[in-house]
Write a protein that holds these residues in place. Structure first.
Motif, PDB file in Angstrom:
ATOM      1  N   THR A  30     -11.416-109.980  10.617  1.00  0.00           N
ATOM      2  CA  THR A  30     -11.506-109.304   9.404  1.00  0.00           C
ATOM      3  C   THR A  30     -10.112-109.036   8.631  1.00  0.00           C
ATOM      4  O   THR A  30      -8.967-109.222   9.345  1.00  0.00           O
ATOM      5  N   PRO A  31     -10.183-108.597   7.408  1.00  0.00           N
ATOM      6  CA  PRO A  31      -8.787-108.146   6.786  1.00  0.00           C
ATOM      7  C   PRO A  31      -7.966-107.156   7.655  1.00  0.00           C
ATOM      8  O   PRO A  31      -6.860-107.191   8.048  1.00  0.00           O
ATOM      9  N   HIS A  32      -8.846-106.275   8.315  1.00  0.00           N
ATOM     10  CA  HIS A  32      -8.170-105.267   8.957  1.00  0.00           C
ATOM     11  C   HIS A  32      -7.592-105.654  10.166  1.00  0.00           C
ATOM     12  O   HIS A  32      -6.784-105.109  10.923  1.00  0.00           O
ATOM     13  N   LEU A  33      -8.304-106.585  10.942  1.00  0.00           N
ATOM     14  CA  LEU A  33      -7.943-107.169  12.093  1.00  0.00           C
ATOM     15  C   LEU A  33      -6.402-107.868  11.901  1.00  0.00           C
ATOM     16  O   LEU A  33      -5.511-107.657  12.848  1.00  0.00           O
ATOM     17  N   ILE A  34      -6.232-108.419  10.893  1.00  0.00           N
ATOM     18  CA  ILE A  34      -5.005-109.038  10.798  1.00  0.00           C
ATOM     19  C   ILE A  34      -3.888-107.798  10.498  1.00  0.00           C
ATOM     20  O   ILE A  34      -2.824-107.933  11.048  1.00  0.00           O
ATOM     21  N   ALA A  87       2.644-110.589   7.146  1.00  0.00           N
ATOM     22  CA  ALA A  87       4.071-110.550   7.102  1.00  0.00           C
ATOM     23  C   ALA A  87       4.191-108.759   6.471  1.00  0.00           C
ATOM     24  O   ALA A  87       5.393-108.367   7.165  1.00  0.00           O
ATOM     25  N   THR A  88       3.040-108.321   6.137  1.00  0.00           N
ATOM     26  CA  THR A  88       3.597-106.854   5.614  1.00  0.00           C
ATOM     27  C   THR A  88       2.377-105.907   6.246  1.00  0.00           C
ATOM     28  O   THR A  88       2.652-104.801   6.152  1.00  0.00           O
ATOM     29  N   GLY A  89       1.380-106.564   6.791  1.00  0.00           N
ATOM     30  CA  GLY A  89       0.355-105.697   7.167  1.00  0.00           C
ATOM     31  C   GLY A  89      -0.450-104.553   6.451  1.00  0.00           C
ATOM     32  O   GLY A  89      -0.839-103.522   6.758  1.00  0.00           O
ATOM     33  N   VAL A  90      -0.439-105.152   5.157  1.00  0.00           N
ATOM     34  CA  VAL A  90      -1.177-104.241   3.946  1.00  0.00           C
ATOM     35  C   VAL A  90      -2.627-104.270   4.258  1.00  0.00           C
ATOM     36  O   VAL A  90      -3.288-105.178   4.808  1.00  0.00           O
ATOM     37  N   ARG A  91      -3.253-103.149   3.758  1.00  0.00           N
ATOM     38  CA  ARG A  91      -4.772-102.996   3.878  1.00  0.00           C
ATOM     39  C   ARG A  91      -5.338-104.115   2.567  1.00  0.00           C
ATOM     40  O   ARG A  91      -4.751-104.362   1.779  1.00  0.00           O
ATOM     41  N   ALA A  92      -6.579-104.167   2.841  1.00  0.00           N
ATOM     42  CA  ALA A  92      -7.218-105.317   2.052  1.00  0.00           C
ATOM     43  C   ALA A  92      -7.333-104.873   0.519  1.00  0.00           C
ATOM     44  O   ALA A  92      -6.889-105.557  -0.422  1.00  0.00           O
ATOM     45  N   SER A 137     -12.774-111.164   2.366  1.00  0.00           N
ATOM     46  CA  SER A 137     -13.173-111.327   3.743  1.00  0.00           C
ATOM     47  C   SER A 137     -13.582-112.588   3.890  1.00  0.00           C
ATOM     48  O   SER A 137     -13.659-113.211   5.032  1.00  0.00           O
ATOM     49  N   LYS A 138     -14.613-113.230   3.141  1.00  0.00           N
ATOM     50  CA  LYS A 138     -14.953-114.633   3.336  1.00  0.00           C
ATOM     51  C   LYS A 138     -14.117-115.670   3.440  1.00  0.00           C
ATOM     52  O   LYS A 138     -14.107-116.568   4.178  1.00  0.00           O
ATOM     53  N   MET A 139     -12.824-115.667   2.724  1.00  0.00           N
ATOM     54  CA  MET A 139     -11.445-116.495   2.983  1.00  0.00           C
ATOM     55  C   MET A 139     -10.986-116.333   4.335  1.00  0.00           C
ATOM     56  O   MET A 139     -10.845-117.487   4.906  1.00  0.00           O
ATOM     57  N   ILE A 140     -11.053-114.969   4.749  1.00  0.00           N
ATOM     58  CA  ILE A 140     -10.449-114.895   6.025  1.00  0.00           C
ATOM     59  C   ILE A 140     -11.174-115.483   7.105  1.00  0.00           C
ATOM     60  O   ILE A 140     -10.682-116.004   8.195  1.00  0.00           O
ATOM     61  N   LYS A 141     -12.430-115.260   7.065  1.00  0.00           N
ATOM     62  CA  LYS A 141     -13.511-115.781   8.097  1.00  0.00           C
ATOM     63  C   LYS A 141     -13.537-117.304   8.082  1.00  0.00           C
ATOM     64  O   LYS A 141     -13.610-117.926   9.051  1.00  0.00           O
ATOM     65  N   LYS A 142     -13.400-117.966   6.939  1.00  0.00           N
ATOM     66  CA  LYS A 142     -13.357-119.335   6.754  1.00  0.00           C
ATOM     67  C   LYS A 142     -12.140-119.813   7.472  1.00  0.00           C
ATOM     68  O   LYS A 142     -12.160-120.920   8.251  1.00  0.00           O
ATOM     69  N   ILE A 143     -10.868-119.269   7.327  1.00  0.00           N
ATOM     70  CA  ILE A 143      -9.513-119.819   7.893  1.00  0.00           C
ATOM     71  C   ILE A 143      -9.743-119.657   9.250  1.00  0.00           C
ATOM     72  O   ILE A 143      -9.300-120.572  10.177  1.00  0.00           O
ATOM     73  N   ALA A 144     -10.398-118.574   9.971  1.00  0.00           N
ATOM     74  CA  ALA A 144     -10.612-118.183  11.311  1.00  0.00           C
ATOM     75  C   ALA A 144     -11.245-119.232  11.969  1.00  0.00           C
ATOM     76  O   ALA A 144     -10.986-119.766  13.163  1.00  0.00           O
TER      77      ALA A 144
END
Length: 382
Positions: free
Chosen positions: A324-328, A233-238, A307-314
């Protein structure tokens, strides 16, 4: 006239005790001072006296032992100078590599550096110092030496254009720091052209893929869902997400203060569903927050954990590529653009100082930001 050696060493011992040196250190420093006494001729000590002593005393010693002797001698020379001796020798105490890098980290923190910059720059500086060891002293390092180091990185370590860019950025900062420490007077890495990497943006997630990730995050738990919604929703950096504090959030107005790179703060806005998700998550962790001094919103400190959390959800969402967080963040910007948002609005939301494609920066009012921002959520409706 020089006082008797016994009296001089007695005063030196008292001076070391006054400076809170440990007994083993005092014993070693006194021994070095005692060995240096025959080299003192009157009240004047020049560089030749010191050089002769060090050549004789450190012959056959390892690097660490030589450094200890130099440190001990420097202390004695400082004492002699206070006693009125004319000491024509630089009294800079050698700084150990680890100590130098600790001071460099403190310098970066003082400049407001966070995240990867704070962790990577000292690592790259360490690689440089290891390469430099035995070749040249920092004080004499020049532009040609800087070019030789970059050639070493490409030929022997296989570092590409992107890596070279990181090294030059890190070492420009490192030599700025060395100048402040009075170790060097010039910055050779600012005298060479900064290598440019080929800029290639990652292929963004589709809106359907993003929906699947949000659905899986909801199934995993309140924290995962609130975090994923806020990121998208915000596009913030990791690094900005990890530093987000509860005091920075205003759930009623659906805004957040983001502490960006280089100390540049900005306000971001988010939708009602994200605000509701964060409210539910806060109710869940309220007891944890009250029982500790933890005020980070998502209760995590490291990029690796995020990063691990994002990869798990993906993975749960059936997305097989590297997310990756940056891809979001990139997907957020791309979807805004597809919804018709102005490039300058996206620039403001992402916290970019300039638009590289146009080299134009235009201030965007908060009211216009919210109008443009609604376009995305009217299109998505989830």
């Amino acid at each position: 006239m020089m006082p008797p050696p016994r009296e001089l060493l007695s005063d030196y011992r008292k001076w070391l005790e006054y400076k809170h040196r440990t007994p083993p250190t005092i014993k070693f420093y006194i021994r070095i001072a005692e060995q240096f006494l025959p080299y003192i001729k009157g009240k004047k000590i020049d560089e030749e006296d010191v050089k002769s002593f060090l050549e004789e005393r450190t012959k056959g010693l390892r690097e660490r032992s030589r450094r200890n002797v130099k440190t001990a001698l420097n202390q004695f020379l400082k004492f002699l100078k206070k006693r009125g001796y004319e000491v024509k020798v630089p009294l800079r105490e050698p700084i150990h590599q680890n100590e130098l890098l600790k001071k460099f980290i403190a310098y970066l923190k003082a400049r407001g550096c966070t995240g990867k910059t704070l962790s990577n720059y000292p690592l790259l500086a360490r690689v440089f110092l290891r390469w430099l060891k035995g070749k040249k002293v920092l004080r004499d390092f020049d532009k040609s030496d800087a070019m030789r180091f970059l050639m070493y990185l490409t030929s022997e370590r296989g570092v590409g254009p992107g890596g070279l860019e990181n090294y030059v950025d890190a070492l420009r900062n490192f030599f700025d720091f060395l100048a402040i420490m009075k170790i060097t007077s010039r910055n050779p890495f600012r005298e060479i052209k900064r290598p440019r990497r080929a800029r290639s943006l990652p292929n963004p997630l589709s809106i359907e893929e993003m929906k699947k990730m949000l659905e899986e995050a909801r199934r995993l738990g309140l924290r995962e869902y609130a975090l994923m919604r806020f990121m998208y929703a915000t596009g913030v950096r990791a690094s900005e997400l990890l530093e987000l504090r509860w005091a920075d959030l205003d759930l009623r107005s659906r805004t957040a203060l983001i502490r960006g790179k280089g100390g540049k703060n900005r306000i971001v806005i988010f939708d009602e569903e994200t605000s509701l998700a964060i409210s539910k998550y806060r109710a869940l962790v309220k007891k944890v927050l009250m029982a500790s001094s933890q005020d980070r919103v998502f209760l995590m400190k490291s990029y690796m954990t995020l990063s691990k959390m994002i990869k798990k959800i993906a993975k749960l969402a059936g997305i097989k590529r590297n997310v990756t967080p940056h891809l979001i963040r990139h997907s957020f910007a791309t979807h805004l653009l597809e919804a018709g948002a102005d490039l300058r609005v996206i620039q403001e939301l992402l916290g970019h100082t300039t638009l590289r494609s146009t080299q134009i920066y235009t201030h965007v009012s908060r009211k216009h930001l919210k109008t443009e921002y609604k376009k995305l959520w009217e299109m998505l409706k989830f």
